[in-house]
Each structure stands twice: as C-alpha cells, then as structure tokens.
Design a protein around this motif. Structure first.
Motif, PDB file in Angstrom:
ATOM      1  N   SER A  46      -7.394   0.381   0.345  1.00  0.00           N
ATOM      2  CA  SER A  46      -8.330  -0.629  -0.151  1.00  0.00           C
ATOM      3  C   SER A  46      -9.055  -0.049  -1.360  1.00  0.00           C
ATOM      4  O   SER A  46      -8.975   1.147  -1.648  1.00  0.00           O
ATOM      5  CB  SER A  46      -9.328  -1.012   0.953  1.00  0.00           C
ATOM      6  OG  SER A  46     -10.153  -2.080   0.544  1.00  0.00           O
TER       7      SER A  46
ATOM      8  N   GLN B   8     -11.316  -4.976  14.014  1.00  0.00           N
ATOM      9  CA  GLN B   8     -10.142  -5.235  13.176  1.00  0.00           C
ATOM     10  C   GLN B   8      -8.931  -4.473  13.717  1.00  0.00           C
ATOM     11  O   GLN B   8      -9.069  -3.396  14.298  1.00  0.00           O
ATOM     12  CB  GLN B   8     -10.404  -4.829  11.735  1.00  0.00           C
ATOM     13  CG  GLN B   8     -11.519  -5.609  11.074  1.00  0.00           C
ATOM     14  CD  GLN B   8     -11.270  -7.104  11.104  1.00  0.00           C
ATOM     15  OE1 GLN B   8     -10.183  -7.568  10.777  1.00  0.00           O
ATOM     16  NE2 GLN B   8     -12.271  -7.868  11.511  1.00  0.00           N
TER      17      GLN B   8
ATOM     18  N   ALA C  21      -5.336   0.591   6.315  1.00  0.00           N
ATOM     19  CA  ALA C  21      -4.717   0.132   5.068  1.00  0.00           C
ATOM     20  C   ALA C  21      -5.480   0.634   3.847  1.00  0.00           C
ATOM     21  O   ALA C  21      -6.692   0.876   3.894  1.00  0.00           O
ATOM     22  CB  ALA C  21      -4.660  -1.391   5.052  1.00  0.00           C
TER      23      ALA C  21
ATOM     24  N   ASP D 144      -7.554 -15.101   0.081  1.00  0.00           N
ATOM     25  CA  ASP D 144      -7.995 -14.736   1.430  1.00  0.00           C
ATOM     26  C   ASP D 144      -9.519 -14.813   1.536  1.00  0.00           C
ATOM     27  O   ASP D 144     -10.058 -15.289   2.546  1.00  0.00           O
ATOM     28  CB  ASP D 144      -7.527 -13.318   1.778  1.00  0.00           C
ATOM     29  CG  ASP D 144      -6.015 -13.223   1.920  1.00  0.00           C
ATOM     30  OD1 ASP D 144      -5.365 -14.279   2.104  1.00  0.00           O
ATOM     31  OD2 ASP D 144      -5.488 -12.099   1.843  1.00  0.00           O
TER      32      ASP D 144
ATOM     33  N   ALA E 106      -3.940  -1.289  12.098  1.00  0.00           N
ATOM     34  CA  ALA E 106      -3.195  -1.249  10.839  1.00  0.00           C
ATOM     35  C   ALA E 106      -4.076  -1.661   9.668  1.00  0.00           C
ATOM     36  O   ALA E 106      -3.989  -1.092   8.563  1.00  0.00           O
ATOM     37  CB  ALA E 106      -1.972  -2.154  10.919  1.00  0.00           C
ATOM     38  N   GLU E 107      -4.944  -2.645   9.873  1.00  0.00           N
ATOM     39  CA  GLU E 107      -5.836  -3.099   8.804  1.00  0.00           C
ATOM     40  C   GLU E 107      -6.885  -2.041   8.492  1.00  0.00           C
ATOM     41  O   GLU E 107      -7.264  -1.833   7.336  1.00  0.00           O
ATOM     42  CB  GLU E 107      -6.512  -4.408   9.218  1.00  0.00           C
ATOM     43  CG  GLU E 107      -7.341  -5.040   8.118  1.00  0.00           C
ATOM     44  CD  GLU E 107      -7.815  -6.433   8.471  1.00  0.00           C
ATOM     45  OE1 GLU E 107      -8.962  -6.767   8.129  1.00  0.00           O
ATOM     46  OE2 GLU E 107      -7.037  -7.187   9.093  1.00  0.00           O
ATOM     47  N   ARG E 108      -7.368  -1.352   9.531  1.00  0.00           N
ATOM     48  CA  ARG E 108      -8.378  -0.320   9.313  1.00  0.00           C
ATOM     49  C   ARG E 108      -7.801   0.892   8.589  1.00  0.00           C
ATOM     50  O   ARG E 108      -8.535   1.645   7.950  1.00  0.00           O
ATOM     51  CB  ARG E 108      -8.989   0.111  10.649  1.00  0.00           C
ATOM     52  CG  ARG E 108      -9.916  -0.938  11.257  1.00  0.00           C
ATOM     53  CD  ARG E 108     -10.626  -0.415  12.459  1.00  0.00           C
ATOM     54  NE  ARG E 108      -9.827  -0.495  13.675  1.00  0.00           N
ATOM     55  CZ  ARG E 108      -9.940   0.336  14.693  1.00  0.00           C
ATOM     56  NH1 ARG E 108     -10.779   1.348  14.637  1.00  0.00           N
ATOM     57  NH2 ARG E 108      -9.208   0.175  15.778  1.00  0.00           N
TER      58      ARG E 108
END
Length: 437
Positions: free
Chosen positions: A339, A330, A337, A262, A333-335
């Motif tokens: 990490s 963003q 997630a 990615d 859901a990505e924020r």
C-alpha cells in the motif's frame, strides 16, 4: 464434559467474536500437554455457517487456592494465563526451541531469553491476551486464530534482522499449522516498561492547552509539536526500513483509478448508513476525482496499516512503533498487501484530529475551545509532516493530493465506526469534511 463447559464459558470472554449468537458446535481440534497442570487447546466453534478457532491455556490442577476463581471454566478447569506458576513454560519453550506435538516454539537467532521471570496479565484486551514477564518481555497470545503468519511477527522479525530502529525487539514466537499454513499463536517482544504511549502524551498537551490562559497552542506549557516532528522522522525511517526489508512496487494509473472507484463505493455505503454524511459527499468526491486526475502512479510497499497515536510509544530516547497487525477485522491477505506509505501518514494525521477534538465531547465550553482544538491539530499535523519530509519521506506535489484523498477516506470509515459505537464522537470525523481544510 469439557466441551460443554467451554461452550458455556467462551461466549462470555471479551475476545470471543461470536457474541449474541448461539453456538451450533464446539470441538477441540488440538489438545497438547505443555507441563503438569497445563494444556494448550485449539477450540473450533461453528455458528450459523461461520467457523472460528480460538486458543486457550487450560489449567487442569483444580486451582485449590481459589486465586483464579475469576478465570474458572468449570470443574477443575480454568484459564491458566492468570497462573504465573504455569506460564513460564511459554518462555522456556521459546528459549529452548521446543516442539510439543503440533506446537513449535521458536526464538530469533541470537536471542537470549530469561526463563526465570514470572508473568502478569496486562489489562483487558479485546482480541488478544498479553502476558508481561517481569519488566522485560511482553508475550501476546492471539486468541482468535487466523491461518497464516501474523503480520506483526513477520514485520518485526524482518526489521530486527535488518537492524532497524523504532521497534520493540522481538525474542520468540509459537506457531502451529492450520489449514496447511504455518499460523502464529503467540509472539514475545521487548516490554517498554518506562515508555508512554503517544495518545496519552497528546491528550496531556491538549488538556494543558484547554486549561491555559494563553489560547495559543504553540505557547501552551504542554506543546507537543516537537514530539510530533520527531514522530514524523521516525515514521519516515520506519517506512524506509520496511522498503528495504520487503518487496516494493508501483501501482499504475489503471489500478489507481480502480482504488478511487473502491473508495467511492465505500462512500456510498457509508452514506446509506449515516445519512448526515450526504451533505459532505461533494467534498469527498472532489478529492477522489482529483486523485484520479493527478496521481498517475503510486509507489507501494509494506506499511503499518493501522497507524495512530495509540500505536506508538515514547521511550527516553525515541519513538517506538507497535502493533504491525494491520486494520482489525480485515482479511490477512489484505493486511499484508502493499500500500502507499501515505496511508500511515493519513492515519496519524487523523489521530491528531481525534486527540485535539475528543475532549470537546460533553464539554460545556466546547464552542469556545474549538478554535484552540483546530490550532493544536494544525500545529502538530504540520510538525509531523515536516518531520516526515526531514526523515526522507516522500511528499511531492501529487502526494499532497493523494494524502488528502486518503485522509478523507479514513474519515468516512470513522464516521461509520462512530455512528455504530460512539455516537457522541461523531462530530470528530464529520469535522474533516469542512470546507477550507
């Protein structure tokens, strides 16, 4: 008609995301009277297939005094965030836990809210509007609404319930349902009236260094390294508190390799947009390949997600971390997630580079000052990492490989951002790819 007035007005607001495109349709999804002369609207806007919703505190008393002419919408209507005679309703609603139609006003268990304070709009924000009540609370209204619980509300309330430090204490929030999901409209936190933001403090140090007769960053009167160390400790403690308050996990080798792919894809996209980046592609590719080879698994957890010197405040006693919303633009859901916490570390290290170098833009002595900038950044990066390790942050051998890749990934993002928005700042992220770094 109100919708016609709103169509002409909303396109000129800083927080409106659809500037430059015609509005195909504007409607009012929700209209709730909060108090005499004050209504809460949720506005639905459609543009070329996109659908966005915004919230508005609508003053309906005609503003006979003319004090809010700058916020006039048309007719008897104006943006009532500027009227402190009306906005006290928000505090009262949260303090009393009111339900008004589809709107739910809530407060943190045990929190006491002083409803007598008057509000003042703070600054000119891009996507939100913040109301400061006295010197006690700050209420952030999320103008553009995204279905779901806002990550900042989710994180600070969870941390507060666990007794965590390094946060501005939350008091209350307002929510409604959008698309079947509980959605945050506003949240109220402690206002740090006497604190200074990290970016301003770092720039003061850099200016002092540039003006000093002694070229050593460590000897400059405004040495920032002790604060950078304390900030590293605070960052590690925040990461530990997040790992206690929320689930954690481990990203396996296959997922790490997918993350690398990615990153490579984003690098290719960045080069297609900023051709000058192609000359440094090998440096980035080597860091990504080393990450794929060395990092067999990666601990993940909830993180800040948009961590830099502008997101931290120095109080008289310690560092406080703000704005846990994640990276702007963003998906929610990505924020939310999981990490690597080193993503936050990388963001802060990049911020030190920005603080050291951005004053060189348009500076006639830039060439002579570059060594000082590099020394200041190196000194404070090292101090921050020492503090992070001392605070319990993980920095093992393979973590340095991961951190290097995350830093360069962030720099690639910055190159595209600066090329689009601040071309004179482009040399700052480009310096990240110099060999020997």
């Amino acid at each position: 008609m109100l919708t016609e007035l709103l169509s002409g007005w909303i396109t000129h607001q800083r927080w409106f995301a659809g500037k430059g495109r015609p509005i195909d349709e504007l409607g009012v999804d929700s209209d709730v009277e909060l108090s005499p002369g004050l209504r809460h609207l949720i506005i639905s806007v459609r543009q070329a297939g996109d659908h966005d919703r915004y919230q508005l505190l609508l003053g309906t008393d005609g503003d006979t005094s003319g004090r809010y002419s700058h916020a006039r919408i048309g007719g008897d209507y104006y943006d009532a965030v500027y009227n402190p005679d009306l906005t006290g309703t928000l505090l009262t609603g949260m303090a009393e836990g009111r339900d008004l139609g589809p709107l739910r006003f809530r407060h943190l268990e045990g929190a006491s809210i002083d409803t007598s304070l008057r509000s003042l709009v703070l600054g000119a924000e891009q996507s939100n509007t913040s109301l400061v009540y006295g010197e006690t609370y700050i209420c952030k209204l999320f103008r553009r609404l995204i279905p779901g619980i806002n990550p900042e509300l989710e994180i600070v309330t969870a941390l507060a319930r666990h007794g965590a430090g390094h946060i501005a204490q939350p008091y209350g929030w307002i929510e409604t349902d959008l698309d079947g999901e509980a959605t945050t409209l506003a949240m109220t936190q402690e206002f740090l009236a006497t604190a200074n933001d990290g970016w301003s403090l770092a720039l003061a140090s850099v200016r002092d260094l540039y003006a000093s007769l002694d070229p050593s960053a460590a000897n400059a009167g405004g040495d920032f390294s002790a604060e950078a160390y304390r900030l590293g400790v605070a960052t590690a403690e925040i990461h530990h508190e997040l790992a206690v308050a929320f689930p954690t996990g481990v990203m396996e080798s296959q997922d790490v390799k997918q993350l690398v792919e990615d990153q490579r894809r984003r690098l290719a996209q960045a080069i297609a947009e900023v051709a000058a980046l192609a000359a440094h592609a090998r440096v980035v590719e080597d860091a990504y390949q080393r990450m794929a080879d060395v990092v067999s698994e990666m601990p993940v957890q909830r993180v800040h997600g948009d961590y830099h010197l502008g997101q931290v405040m120095r109080t008289t006693t310690d560092w406080v971390v703000l704005d846990f919303e994640g990276e702007p633009g963003q998906p929610l859901a990505e924020r939310r997630a999981l990490s690597s916490p080193l993503r936050d570390v990388a963001g802060m290290l990049r911020s030190f580079e920005y603080a050291a170098r951005h004053l060189l833009a348009d500076n006639p002595d830039a060439m002579a000052l570059r060594p000082r900038a590099a020394e200041w950044a190196a000194l404070n990066r090292s101090a921050f990492l020492d503090g992070y390790a001392a605070g319990g942050g993980r920095l093992h051998a393979q973590d340095t490989v991961l951190l290097r890749a995350l830093e360069l990934s962030k720099a690639v993002y910055e190159v595209v951002y600066e090329a689009r928005n601040r071309p004179t700042w482009l040399p700052i992220p480009m310096a990240a790819f110099e060999t020997g770094r």
